[in-house]
Motif scaffolding. Structure first.
Motif, PDB file in Angstrom:
ATOM      1  N   PHE A   1      -5.079  27.856 -52.492  1.00  9.03           N
ATOM      2  CA  PHE A   1      -4.044  27.258 -51.651  1.00  9.03           C
ATOM      3  C   PHE A   1      -3.662  25.859 -52.127  1.00  9.03           C
ATOM      4  O   PHE A   1      -2.481  25.508 -52.137  1.00  9.03           O
ATOM      5  CB  PHE A   1      -4.518  27.196 -50.196  1.00  9.03           C
ATOM      6  N   SER A   2      -4.659  25.073 -52.518  1.00 10.10           N
ATOM      7  CA  SER A   2      -4.365  23.690 -52.915  1.00 10.10           C
ATOM      8  C   SER A   2      -3.543  23.629 -54.194  1.00 10.10           C
ATOM      9  O   SER A   2      -2.943  22.599 -54.498  1.00 10.10           O
ATOM     10  CB  SER A   2      -5.666  22.889 -53.088  1.00 10.10           C
ATOM     11  N   ARG A   3      -3.489  24.720 -54.952  1.00 10.71           N
ATOM     12  CA  ARG A   3      -2.653  24.762 -56.155  1.00 10.71           C
ATOM     13  C   ARG A   3      -1.167  24.686 -55.823  1.00 10.71           C
ATOM     14  O   ARG A   3      -0.329  24.466 -56.690  1.00 10.71           O
ATOM     15  CB  ARG A   3      -2.940  26.054 -56.943  1.00 10.71           C
ATOM     16  N   PHE A   4      -0.823  24.854 -54.538  1.00 10.80           N
ATOM     17  CA  PHE A   4       0.570  24.735 -54.093  1.00 10.80           C
ATOM     18  C   PHE A   4       0.838  23.402 -53.395  1.00 10.80           C
ATOM     19  O   PHE A   4       1.950  23.164 -52.929  1.00 10.80           O
ATOM     20  CB  PHE A   4       0.918  25.881 -53.141  1.00 10.80           C
ATOM     21  N   ALA A   5      -0.175  22.523 -53.302  1.00  7.20           N
ATOM     22  CA  ALA A   5      -0.015  21.247 -52.603  1.00  7.20           C
ATOM     23  C   ALA A   5       0.803  20.261 -53.422  1.00  7.20           C
ATOM     24  O   ALA A   5       0.742  20.247 -54.650  1.00  7.20           O
ATOM     25  CB  ALA A   5      -1.383  20.647 -52.279  1.00  7.20           C
ATOM     26  N   LYS A   6       1.564  19.411 -52.741  1.00  9.09           N
ATOM     27  CA  LYS A   6       2.400  18.419 -53.410  1.00  9.09           C
ATOM     28  C   LYS A   6       1.578  17.334 -54.094  1.00  9.09           C
ATOM     29  O   LYS A   6       1.991  16.768 -55.101  1.00  9.09           O
ATOM     30  CB  LYS A   6       3.341  17.763 -52.391  1.00  9.09           C
ATOM     31  N   SER A   7       0.423  17.028 -53.519  1.00  6.14           N
ATOM     32  CA  SER A   7      -0.396  15.933 -54.037  1.00  6.14           C
ATOM     33  C   SER A   7      -1.813  16.069 -53.514  1.00  6.14           C
ATOM     34  O   SER A   7      -2.087  16.854 -52.603  1.00  6.14           O
ATOM     35  CB  SER A   7       0.178  14.583 -53.601  1.00  6.14           C
ATOM     36  N   GLN A   8      -2.724  15.266 -54.071  1.00  3.17           N
ATOM     37  CA  GLN A   8      -4.098  15.224 -53.573  1.00  3.17           C
ATOM     38  C   GLN A   8      -4.122  14.697 -52.143  1.00  3.17           C
ATOM     39  O   GLN A   8      -4.911  15.150 -51.314  1.00  3.17           O
ATOM     40  CB  GLN A   8      -4.970  14.344 -54.477  1.00  3.17           C
ATOM     41  N   LYS A   9      -3.260  13.746 -51.853  1.00  5.45           N
ATOM     42  CA  LYS A   9      -3.190  13.201 -50.499  1.00  5.45           C
ATOM     43  C   LYS A   9      -2.806  14.281 -49.498  1.00  5.45           C
ATOM     44  O   LYS A   9      -3.371  14.363 -48.403  1.00  5.45           O
ATOM     45  CB  LYS A   9      -2.177  12.054 -50.454  1.00  5.45           C
ATOM     46  N   ALA A  10      -1.853  15.136 -49.894  1.00  7.52           N
ATOM     47  CA  ALA A  10      -1.412  16.207 -48.990  1.00  7.52           C
ATOM     48  C   ALA A  10      -2.538  17.184 -48.703  1.00  7.52           C
ATOM     49  O   ALA A  10      -2.744  17.589 -47.553  1.00  7.52           O
ATOM     50  CB  ALA A  10      -0.213  16.940 -49.604  1.00  7.52           C
ATOM     51  N   GLN A  11      -3.300  17.579 -49.747  1.00 13.25           N
ATOM     52  CA  GLN A  11      -4.373  18.552 -49.509  1.00 13.25           C
ATOM     53  C   GLN A  11      -5.521  17.934 -48.725  1.00 13.25           C
ATOM     54  O   GLN A  11      -6.109  18.589 -47.868  1.00 13.25           O
ATOM     55  CB  GLN A  11      -4.854  19.169 -50.833  1.00 13.25           C
ATOM     56  N   MET A  12      -5.835  16.659 -48.990  1.00 13.86           N
ATOM     57  CA  MET A  12      -6.948  16.019 -48.286  1.00 13.86           C
ATOM     58  C   MET A  12      -6.606  15.758 -46.821  1.00 13.86           C
ATOM     59  O   MET A  12      -7.378  16.099 -45.913  1.00 13.86           O
ATOM     60  CB  MET A  12      -7.340  14.724 -48.986  1.00 13.86           C
ATOM     61  N   LEU A  13      -5.442  15.137 -46.582  1.00 15.30           N
ATOM     62  CA  LEU A  13      -5.042  14.858 -45.203  1.00 15.30           C
ATOM     63  C   LEU A  13      -4.785  16.153 -44.431  1.00 15.30           C
ATOM     64  O   LEU A  13      -5.174  16.280 -43.267  1.00 15.30           O
ATOM     65  CB  LEU A  13      -3.787  13.994 -45.184  1.00 15.30           C
ATOM     66  N   GLY A  14      -4.130  17.103 -45.091  1.00  8.68           N
ATOM     67  CA  GLY A  14      -3.846  18.369 -44.425  1.00  8.68           C
ATOM     68  C   GLY A  14      -5.106  19.069 -43.956  1.00  8.68           C
ATOM     69  O   GLY A  14      -5.170  19.578 -42.833  1.00  8.68           O
ATOM     70  N   GLN A  15      -6.120  19.074 -44.799  1.00  9.56           N
ATOM     71  CA  GLN A  15      -7.379  19.721 -44.426  1.00  9.56           C
ATOM     72  C   GLN A  15      -8.123  18.929 -43.359  1.00  9.56           C
ATOM     73  O   GLN A  15      -8.681  19.506 -42.426  1.00  9.56           O
ATOM     74  CB  GLN A  15      -8.260  19.892 -45.666  1.00  9.56           C
ATOM     75  N   ALA A  16      -8.138  17.599 -43.503  1.00 12.51           N
ATOM     76  CA  ALA A  16      -8.843  16.757 -42.526  1.00 12.51           C
ATOM     77  C   ALA A  16      -8.196  16.836 -41.153  1.00 12.51           C
ATOM     78  O   ALA A  16      -8.882  16.836 -40.126  1.00 12.51           O
ATOM     79  CB  ALA A  16      -8.879  15.309 -43.022  1.00 12.51           C
ATOM     80  N   ILE A  17      -6.862  16.917 -41.129  1.00 14.21           N
ATOM     81  CA  ILE A  17      -6.143  17.012 -39.856  1.00 14.21           C
ATOM     82  C   ILE A  17      -6.227  18.417 -39.277  1.00 14.21           C
ATOM     83  O   ILE A  17      -6.387  18.598 -38.062  1.00 14.21           O
ATOM     84  CB  ILE A  17      -4.659  16.623 -40.052  1.00 14.21           C
ATOM     85  N   GLY A  18      -6.147  19.416 -40.139  1.00 17.52           N
ATOM     86  CA  GLY A  18      -6.055  20.787 -39.655  1.00 17.52           C
ATOM     87  C   GLY A  18      -7.364  21.457 -39.325  1.00 17.52           C
ATOM     88  O   GLY A  18      -7.426  22.268 -38.394  1.00 17.52           O
ATOM     89  N   LEU A  19      -8.451  21.133 -40.068  1.00 14.78           N
ATOM     90  CA  LEU A  19      -9.694  21.890 -39.894  1.00 14.78           C
ATOM     91  C   LEU A  19     -10.610  21.395 -38.766  1.00 14.78           C
ATOM     92  O   LEU A  19     -10.733  22.085 -37.745  1.00 14.78           O
ATOM     93  CB  LEU A  19     -10.450  21.960 -41.222  1.00 14.78           C
ATOM     94  N   PRO A  20     -11.283  20.222 -38.900  1.00 18.00           N
ATOM     95  CA  PRO A  20     -12.254  19.856 -37.863  1.00 18.00           C
ATOM     96  C   PRO A  20     -11.667  19.723 -36.460  1.00 18.00           C
ATOM     97  O   PRO A  20     -12.251  20.253 -35.497  1.00 18.00           O
ATOM     98  CB  PRO A  20     -12.811  18.513 -38.376  1.00 18.00           C
ATOM     99  N   PRO A  21     -10.511  19.031 -36.270  1.00 17.22           N
ATOM    100  CA  PRO A  21      -9.989  18.912 -34.903  1.00 17.22           C
ATOM    101  C   PRO A  21      -9.621  20.257 -34.282  1.00 17.22           C
ATOM    102  O   PRO A  21      -9.896  20.490 -33.105  1.00 17.22           O
ATOM    103  CB  PRO A  21      -8.737  18.031 -35.081  1.00 17.22           C
ATOM    104  N   THR A  22      -9.002  21.148 -35.066  1.00 18.06           N
ATOM    105  CA  THR A  22      -8.603  22.441 -34.520  1.00 18.06           C
ATOM    106  C   THR A  22      -9.807  23.307 -34.185  1.00 18.06           C
ATOM    107  O   THR A  22      -9.844  23.965 -33.141  1.00 18.06           O
ATOM    108  CB  THR A  22      -7.705  23.193 -35.520  1.00 18.06           C
ATOM    109  N   MET A  23     -10.804  23.301 -35.065  1.00 20.59           N
ATOM    110  CA  MET A  23     -12.020  24.066 -34.787  1.00 20.59           C
ATOM    111  C   MET A  23     -12.705  23.540 -33.536  1.00 20.59           C
ATOM    112  O   MET A  23     -13.207  24.322 -32.712  1.00 20.59           O
ATOM    113  CB  MET A  23     -12.966  24.000 -35.984  1.00 20.59           C
TER     114      MET A  23
END
Length: 496
Positions: free
Chosen positions: A274-296
C-alpha cells in the motif's frame, strides 16, 4: 565504462557512489522518492506489471487515503470481536482497552518502518523480501504471509456471509426457511469480494475513501445504543474484572497483548503493498498514525461497551455481533446494523486479506500469476482453511489463531527491518530485485543466512507449545521471534 564514468563525475569512492546510486536506484524526485525504469526487464521471469515499481504519477495516495485505508480496515467485525473476546475472557473495560491500544502502538512501529521502502522505491512486499531472502528465497516469507491472509479472508467472508444471510432473512421471510439460504448468502458475499479483486487496486482506494466516514458514524450509533439500552455508562463500565489476583491477570494479559500485536502483524509485513502508492513518507507515516491506533481504540471501545451492555441487558457476554443482532426487536436497527457490518467486512477483507496474498502468489510465478489470479487463489484457499473453526470461541480466535501465526510473522518482520535499515542502509539496487545473478542472487537465489535467522526465531517463539516449562516464549511469540531473528540476522550478515 562504469569506473571511467565514475571518475569523471567525482573523485575516488564518493564519485563511484554517486554513479552507483543513479544507475542502481533510478531517478530521484522530491520527498526522496525514486522511480526506476525497468523497460529492459520485461522478459525476466521475476517481473510482471503487478510487481513492478510504481511510477511517481501512480503514487497519489494522500495522508487521508492512507488514514481512511486504516479506518476502513480497523472498523470491522473482527476488531469488535477482538475487544469483546477480552471481556468474555475476564477483563474489565479499561483493561481490555489498554491491552488493545498498547498492542496497536507497538505494531505501528514496524508498520511505519517496513512501509519506508515501499514509498521510496515503489516496490511491493514480496519484491522487498528479495533484498533480504534472495530472488527465490523471498517466496518463503511471501507464502507464510499469504497462508495467513487466506485464513483471514476465509474468516471475514464467513462473517460477512452470515450477516448477509441474516439481512436477507429479515427482508424476505421465506429466505429464512430455505435450507440453502446460508450457503447462498455466503456465495453472494464471496462474489462481492471477487468483484473488487478483479477491479484492482484503484477500486480499493475508492472503496476505503467512501466507506471510512460512514463506518465511523455507524460505530458511534452502536455506542449510543449500548449507552441507552445499558442504562448509562455506570452499569456498563462497572462490570468488574474476573481475575482475582495480579498473577491471574498477567497470565491472561501477556498472550492477549501478543494477540493484539499479531492482529496487525500481517499488515506490518506487507504494508509496502500500500505504501508504494503513497505521495511521500510523511503521508504514509501520518496516515498510519492517524488511522490505526485511534480507530482501533475507538472501535474496540465500542466492542467493549456493547459487550459489557449485553451482560447488563441479557445476562451474558455476547462477543459475536451477528449473534447479538438476532436478539434485537427493531427490524430497522437490525437492517442498518447488518448493512454496516457487511460494508466493514468487505472493506477490510479486500484491503487486508487480498492485496498481499495476490502479490505473494504472483511472486511465485510472475509470468503466469498476476494480481487477479493471485486474488482468486486467495478466495478459493480461504474457504479450504475452514474459518468457522477459528471462530468457535474467543480462546481459539485470540490465543490459537492470533498468537500462533505471530510466531512466524514476527521473525520475518525482524529480518526485513534489520536488512533494510542496518545492513542495506536504505539503499537498494532495484533492477537487481527483478533479475537473477544480480546483487540479491546470494546462493542460487536464496540467502541462507536469512533462512537460518527465520528458523531460529520461529523455533524459539513456538518451542513453548512443546515444552511447558518455557510456555512464556509462546505467550510472547511475536516479540521473541522478532528479537531473535533480528539479532541473529544482523550478527551473521555482519560476519562477511
Amino acid at each position: 565504462r562504469f569506473d571511467c564514468e565514475a571518475r569523471r563525475v567525482g573523485k575516488g569512492w564518493d564519485g563511484l557512489l554517486i554513479i552507483n546510486e543513479r544507475i542502481a536506484m533510478g531517478k530521484f524526485f522530491s520527498e526522496g522518492l525514486v522511480e526506476t525504469d525497468l523497460s529492459g526487464l520485461k522478459d525476466t521471469k521475476l517481473f510482471n506489471k503487478d510487481l513492478a515499481p510504481t511510477k511517481i504519477v501512480q503514487r497519489n495516495w494522500s495522508t487521508y487515503n492512507i488514514a481512511s485505508l486504516w479506518i476502513g480496515m480497523s472498523v470491522c467485525i473482527t476488531t469488535y470481536m477482538l475487544a469483546s473476546g477480552l471481556i468474555a475472557g475476564g477483563m474489565n473495560w479499561w483493561q481490555a482497552l489498554m491491552t488493545i491500544s498498547l498492542g496497536n502502538v507497538i505494531v505501528l512501529i514496524p508498520m511505519i518502518l517496513n512501509a519506508h521502502a515501499g514509498t521510496k522505491y515503489g516496490i511491493p512486499f514480496p519484491v522487498l523480501a528479495r533484498a533480504a531472502f534472495g530472488t527465490l528465497g523471498s517466496n518463503i516469507p511471501a507464502l507464510l504471509r499469504a497462508i495467513v491472509a487466506c485464513g483471514w479472508f476465509g474468516i471475514q467472508t464467513w462473517i460477512g456471509g452470515q450477516a448477509l444471510n441474516s439481512l436477507i432473512s429479515i427482508l424476505i421471510p421465506q429466505w429464512a426457511v430455505w435450507n440453502l439460504g446460508p450457503a447462498a448468502g455466503f456465495l453472494i458475499f464471496w462474489t462481492m469480494n471477487v468483484y473488487f479483486i478483479v477491479k484492482g487496486m484503484e477500486s480499493i482506494r475508492w472503496l476505503e475513501a467512501l466507506g471510512a466516514p460512514f463506518l465511523l458514524v455507524v460505530g458511534i450509533a452502536l455506542l449510543i445504543w449500548a449507552y441507552v439500552q445499558g442504562g448509562g455508562w455506570g452499569p456498563i463500565l462497572s462490570q468488574p474484572s474476573k481475575f482475582q489476583t495480579v498473577g491471574e491477570f498477567w497470565k491472561f494479559f501477556i498472550p492477549a497483548l501478543t494477540g493484539m500485536v499479531g492482529y496487525w502483524a500481517t499488515l506490518s509485513l506487507n504494508i509496502p503493498d500500500f505504501s508504494r502508492f503513497a505521495k511521500s513518507q510523511k503521508a504514509q507515516m501520518l496516515g498510519q498514525a492517524i488511522g490505526l491506533p485511534p480507530t482501533m481504540a475507538l472501535y474496540s471501545f465500542i466492542g467493549v461497551a456493547v459487550t459489557s451492555a449485553t451482560v447488563v441487558i441479557f445476562g451474558e457476554a455476547i462477543w459475536d455481533p451477528v449473534t447479538l443482532l438476532t436478539k434485537f426487536q427493531n427490524p430497522l436497527i437490525v437492517i442498518i446494523s447488518l448493512l454496516a457490518l457487511m460494508v466493514a467486512t468487505l472493506t477490510t477483507n479486500i484491503a487486508a486479506n487480498v492485496v498481499s496474498p495476490a502479490n505473494d502468489f504472483a511472486n511465485l510465478y510472475p509470468g503466469k500469476i498476476n494480481f487477479v489470479r493471485g486474488g482468486l487463489m486467495t478466495a478459493v484457499l480461504g474457504i479450504m482453511i475452514m474459518p468457522w473453526k477459528l471462530l468457535s470461541d474467543y480462546s481459539a480466535y485470540i490465543f490459537g489463531w492470533l498468537v500462533g501465526y505471530s510466531g512466524f510473522l514476527g521473525p520475518i518482520a525482524g529480518i526485513l527491518i534489520c536488512d533494510y535499515f542496518l545492513v542495506k542502509k536504505k539503499k537498494l539496487i532495484v533492477l537487481d530485485l527483478y533479475r537473477r545473478n544480480g546483487e540479491y542472487e546470494y546462493t542460487k537465489g536464496f540467502n541462507l543466512k536469512a533462512v537460518y535467522a527465520l528458523a531460529a526465531g520461529v523455533f524459539v517463539a513456538l518451542i513453548g507449545l512443546l515444552i511447558p516449562e518455557v510456555s512464556f516464549l509462546y505467550d510472547y511469540a511475536w516479540f521473541v521471534g522478532f528479537g531473535i531473528s533480528f539479532f541473529v540476522y544482523f550478527l551473521i550478515m555482519k560476519r562477511n
